[in-house]
Motif scaffolding. Structure first.
Motif, PDB file in Angstrom:
ATOM      1  N   ALA A  32      26.033   0.603  -4.619  1.00 50.55           N
ATOM      2  CA  ALA A  32      25.844   0.224  -3.221  1.00 50.55           C
ATOM      3  C   ALA A  32      24.479   0.679  -2.718  1.00 50.55           C
ATOM      4  O   ALA A  32      23.725  -0.086  -2.100  1.00 50.55           O
ATOM      5  N   ASN A  33      24.122   1.914  -2.978  1.00 46.14           N
ATOM      6  CA  ASN A  33      22.834   2.446  -2.524  1.00 46.14           C
ATOM      7  C   ASN A  33      21.673   1.897  -3.352  1.00 46.14           C
ATOM      8  O   ASN A  33      20.553   1.764  -2.852  1.00 46.14           O
ATOM      9  N   ALA A  34      21.899   1.597  -4.640  1.00 49.11           N
ATOM     10  CA  ALA A  34      20.848   1.008  -5.469  1.00 49.11           C
ATOM     11  C   ALA A  34      20.462  -0.357  -4.936  1.00 49.11           C
ATOM     12  O   ALA A  34      19.292  -0.760  -4.988  1.00 49.11           O
ATOM     13  N   GLU A  35      21.452  -1.086  -4.408  1.00 47.62           N
ATOM     14  CA  GLU A  35      21.146  -2.399  -3.826  1.00 47.62           C
ATOM     15  C   GLU A  35      20.269  -2.240  -2.598  1.00 47.62           C
ATOM     16  O   GLU A  35      19.348  -3.041  -2.369  1.00 47.62           O
ATOM     17  N   LYS A  36      20.536  -1.207  -1.806  1.00 47.41           N
ATOM     18  CA  LYS A  36      19.698  -0.960  -0.642  1.00 47.41           C
ATOM     19  C   LYS A  36      18.280  -0.536  -1.044  1.00 47.41           C
ATOM     20  O   LYS A  36      17.305  -0.868  -0.370  1.00 47.41           O
ATOM     21  N   ALA A  37      18.188   0.231  -2.136  1.00 51.15           N
ATOM     22  CA  ALA A  37      16.872   0.714  -2.589  1.00 51.15           C
ATOM     23  C   ALA A  37      16.123  -0.316  -3.416  1.00 51.15           C
ATOM     24  O   ALA A  37      14.946  -0.123  -3.747  1.00 51.15           O
ATOM     25  N   GLY A  38      16.786  -1.434  -3.767  1.00 51.63           N
ATOM     26  CA  GLY A  38      16.173  -2.425  -4.633  1.00 51.63           C
ATOM     27  C   GLY A  38      14.849  -2.966  -4.135  1.00 51.63           C
ATOM     28  O   GLY A  38      13.861  -3.009  -4.892  1.00 51.63           O
ATOM     29  N   PRO A  39      14.726  -3.423  -2.862  1.00 51.56           N
ATOM     30  CA  PRO A  39      13.440  -3.953  -2.380  1.00 51.56           C
ATOM     31  C   PRO A  39      12.295  -2.932  -2.484  1.00 51.56           C
ATOM     32  O   PRO A  39      11.178  -3.268  -2.872  1.00 51.56           O
ATOM     33  N   TRP A  40      12.612  -1.679  -2.131  1.00 51.79           N
ATOM     34  CA  TRP A  40      11.554  -0.658  -2.212  1.00 51.79           C
ATOM     35  C   TRP A  40      11.156  -0.405  -3.662  1.00 51.79           C
ATOM     36  O   TRP A  40       9.949  -0.256  -3.976  1.00 51.79           O
ATOM     37  N   LEU A  41      12.123  -0.375  -4.551  1.00 55.86           N
ATOM     38  CA  LEU A  41      11.807  -0.134  -5.965  1.00 55.86           C
ATOM     39  C   LEU A  41      10.962  -1.268  -6.537  1.00 55.86           C
ATOM     40  O   LEU A  41      10.042  -1.038  -7.340  1.00 55.86           O
ATOM     41  N   ARG A  42      11.234  -2.507  -6.115  1.00 52.01           N
ATOM     42  CA  ARG A  42      10.430  -3.635  -6.621  1.00 52.01           C
ATOM     43  C   ARG A  42       8.980  -3.511  -6.148  1.00 52.01           C
ATOM     44  O   ARG A  42       8.043  -3.731  -6.927  1.00 52.01           O
ATOM     45  N   MET A  43       8.785  -3.170  -4.887  1.00 50.67           N
ATOM     46  CA  MET A  43       7.420  -2.992  -4.369  1.00 50.67           C
ATOM     47  C   MET A  43       6.697  -1.846  -5.106  1.00 50.67           C
ATOM     48  O   MET A  43       5.525  -1.963  -5.478  1.00 50.67           O
ATOM     49  N   SER A  79       0.841  -1.196   0.000  1.00 57.84           N
ATOM     50  CA  SER A  79       0.000   0.000   0.000  1.00 57.84           C
ATOM     51  C   SER A  79       0.874   1.243   0.000  1.00 57.84           C
ATOM     52  O   SER A  79       2.085   1.181   0.268  1.00 57.84           O
ATOM     53  N   ARG A  80       0.293   2.372  -0.264  1.00 60.21           N
ATOM     54  CA  ARG A  80       1.061   3.614  -0.298  1.00 60.21           C
ATOM     55  C   ARG A  80       1.590   3.986   1.102  1.00 60.21           C
ATOM     56  O   ARG A  80       2.737   4.465   1.206  1.00 60.21           O
ATOM     57  N   PRO A  81       0.815   3.801   2.145  1.00 57.17           N
ATOM     58  CA  PRO A  81       1.420   4.073   3.458  1.00 57.17           C
ATOM     59  C   PRO A  81       2.636   3.200   3.745  1.00 57.17           C
ATOM     60  O   PRO A  81       3.613   3.672   4.360  1.00 57.17           O
ATOM     61  N   VAL A  82       2.595   1.938   3.318  1.00 52.91           N
ATOM     62  CA  VAL A  82       3.751   1.056   3.514  1.00 52.91           C
ATOM     63  C   VAL A  82       4.936   1.561   2.710  1.00 52.91           C
ATOM     64  O   VAL A  82       6.093   1.554   3.192  1.00 52.91           O
ATOM     65  N   LEU A  83       4.696   2.019   1.486  1.00 53.20           N
ATOM     66  CA  LEU A  83       5.779   2.549   0.662  1.00 53.20           C
ATOM     67  C   LEU A  83       6.386   3.802   1.293  1.00 53.20           C
ATOM     68  O   LEU A  83       7.625   3.996   1.256  1.00 53.20           O
ATOM     69  N   VAL A  84       5.552   4.652   1.874  1.00 52.08           N
ATOM     70  CA  VAL A  84       6.076   5.858   2.534  1.00 52.08           C
ATOM     71  C   VAL A  84       6.954   5.470   3.720  1.00 52.08           C
ATOM     72  O   VAL A  84       8.058   6.016   3.921  1.00 52.08           O
ATOM     73  N   LYS A  85       6.500   4.524   4.515  1.00 52.36           N
ATOM     74  CA  LYS A  85       7.266   4.074   5.682  1.00 52.36           C
ATOM     75  C   LYS A  85       8.583   3.451   5.265  1.00 52.36           C
ATOM     76  O   LYS A  85       9.654   3.771   5.854  1.00 52.36           O
ATOM     77  N   ARG A  86       8.547   2.586   4.250  1.00 54.63           N
ATOM     78  CA  ARG A  86       9.775   1.922   3.815  1.00 54.63           C
ATOM     79  C   ARG A  86      10.754   2.923   3.194  1.00 54.63           C
ATOM     80  O   ARG A  86      11.979   2.773   3.325  1.00 54.63           O
ATOM     81  N   LEU A  87      10.250   3.941   2.530  1.00 57.21           N
ATOM     82  CA  LEU A  87      11.138   4.945   1.952  1.00 57.21           C
ATOM     83  C   LEU A  87      11.811   5.761   3.047  1.00 57.21           C
ATOM     84  O   LEU A  87      13.002   6.124   2.919  1.00 57.21           O
ATOM     85  N   ASP A  88      11.081   6.039   4.113  1.00 59.25           N
ATOM     86  CA  ASP A  88      11.712   6.742   5.244  1.00 59.25           C
ATOM     87  C   ASP A  88      12.806   5.887   5.872  1.00 59.25           C
ATOM     88  O   ASP A  88      13.873   6.410   6.251  1.00 59.25           O
ATOM     89  N   GLU A  89      12.559   4.596   5.991  1.00 65.13           N
ATOM     90  CA  GLU A  89      13.590   3.690   6.530  1.00 65.13           C
ATOM     91  C   GLU A  89      14.794   3.651   5.603  1.00 65.13           C
ATOM     92  O   GLU A  89      15.947   3.581   6.062  1.00 65.13           O
ATOM     93  N   LEU A  90      14.526   3.682   4.269  1.00 61.02           N
ATOM     94  CA  LEU A  90      15.634   3.657   3.300  1.00 61.02           C
ATOM     95  C   LEU A  90      16.477   4.910   3.425  1.00 61.02           C
ATOM     96  O   LEU A  90      17.716   4.866   3.265  1.00 61.02           O
TER      97      LEU A  90
END
Length: 342
Positions: free
Chosen positions: A303-314, A222-233
């Motif tokens: 290095a950072n793209a690997e960290k952002a990979g899970p969020w980008l897939r979602m 969901s969009r709230p989950v994406l917002v939360k995960r982006l803040d963690e990223l």
């Protein structure tokens, strides 16, 4: 004496018998001839009264008087002439009547001919209008034939549209339930099964709904989950450059300290680097622009793209589901409105 007596009455023998007028003679000469013939007949009939004094004056007037036998013969001849004259007069009258009747018939024929001529002119005028009418009838016949040829296809198309519109309302309801599941981040297996059944007869709708099959099994973030995960990223991506290549206990200790501390600007915006990309993605996501958020993280280093990979897939999985739902909705609206979406 008998012969002498015959010669002594030239007046009786000299009168010529009246001749019949020709049938083609005009009416007025025929009347004249009739009058003249009547005068001759009257003179012959009155011969016993006026003939003796006249004969006495003639050179042969001294001849002996006419005998009774000669007089009887002369009377018979006069009677015969009278009969002949009467028959001729009757025949002449009949001929005149025939000519008058023929003249009347000729006038009637002329009137009939004039009437026929006027009718012929009228028919010629109507013939032009009839030709135009025939052309119009032929054109309408071609139109009717074309419609008759197209009628089965039109009936089939109308039947298909009728059946499709009967499923439009249930299909819209199923789309609404799928969108609710996507917003809540839960699977929508039953809803997708219903959608597949309803779009089986419409290749365009079925093709637009195909990208939903995988997401229906597990759901999307969901969009709230994406917002939360982006803040963690944002907290995981280092804003400082990597440690120098030199090795030593001092450098290693400094690098460890830098890994534990994330330096953030007070205004919430970084001047550049990975932190700036994350901040841009956060602003886009807060504005509802998921595409902009994905694009903002597309330029990270390895290095950072690997960290952002899970969020980008979602995020990309959700984008695919939202795009598919929008496409199906547009096609459905176009079908209800009678036209295909542009």
């Amino acid at each position: 004496m008998t012969d002498t007596g015959s010669e002594a009455h030239p007046g009786g023998d000299a009168a010529p018998p009246p001749q019949e007028p020709t049938a083609a003679a005009p009416r007025r000469p025929a009347l004249w001839l009739t009058v003249a013939l009547g005068v001759v007949i009257a003179a012959v009939a009155a011969a016993p009264f006026w003939a003796p004094p006249v004969i006495a004056l003639l050179p042969w007037g001294a001849e002996p008087a006419v005998s009774a036998t000669d007089l009887a013969g002369l009377t018979d001849r006069v009677t015969t002439l009278e009969k002949q004259a009467g028959a001729s007069t009757a025949a002449l009258g009949r001929r005149v009547d025939q000519l008058e009747a023929a003249q009347r018939d000729k006038a009637a024929d002329a009137a009939k001919l004039d009437g026929l001529t006027r009718r012929l002119d009228d028919l010629e005028k109507r013939s032009g209008a009839f030709d135009k009418l025939q052309q119009e009838v032929a054109r309408l016949g071609a139109v009717v034939a074309d419609l008759a040829d197209r009628l089965p296809a039109l009936a089939k198309e109308l039947h298909a549209k009728t059946e499709a519109r009967q499923t439009d309302a249930p299909l819209a309801l199923v789309l609404l339930r799928i969108r609710e599941a996507v917003d809540e981040g839960r699977p929508f297996v039953s809803e997708y099964a219903a959608l597949s059944t309803m779009t089986a007869g419409s290749p365009d709708l079925a093709g637009a709904a195909a990208p939903l099959a995988e997401a229906a099994q597990s759901g999307v973030a969901s969009r709230p989950v994406l917002v939360k995960r982006l803040d963690e990223l944002a907290g995981q991506i280092a804003a400082t450059p990597p440690p120098p290549a030199e090795s030593g206990w001092g450098a290693q200790a400094l690098a460890g300290l830098r890994g534990l501390v994330t330096i953030r600007h007070l205004d919430g915006a970084a001047s550049g680097g990975p932190e700036a990309a994350v901040a841009k993605a956060q602003r886009a996501l807060a504005a509802g622009d998921l595409v902009g958020a994905v694009d903002a993280l597309g330029g990270l280093d390895s290095a950072n793209a690997e960290k952002a990979g899970p969020w980008l897939r979602m995020a990309r999985q959700r984008l695919a589901v939202e795009t598919a739902l929008s496409r199906v909705q547009l096609l459905l609206m176009g079908r209800v409105g009678g036209g295909a979406p542009s």
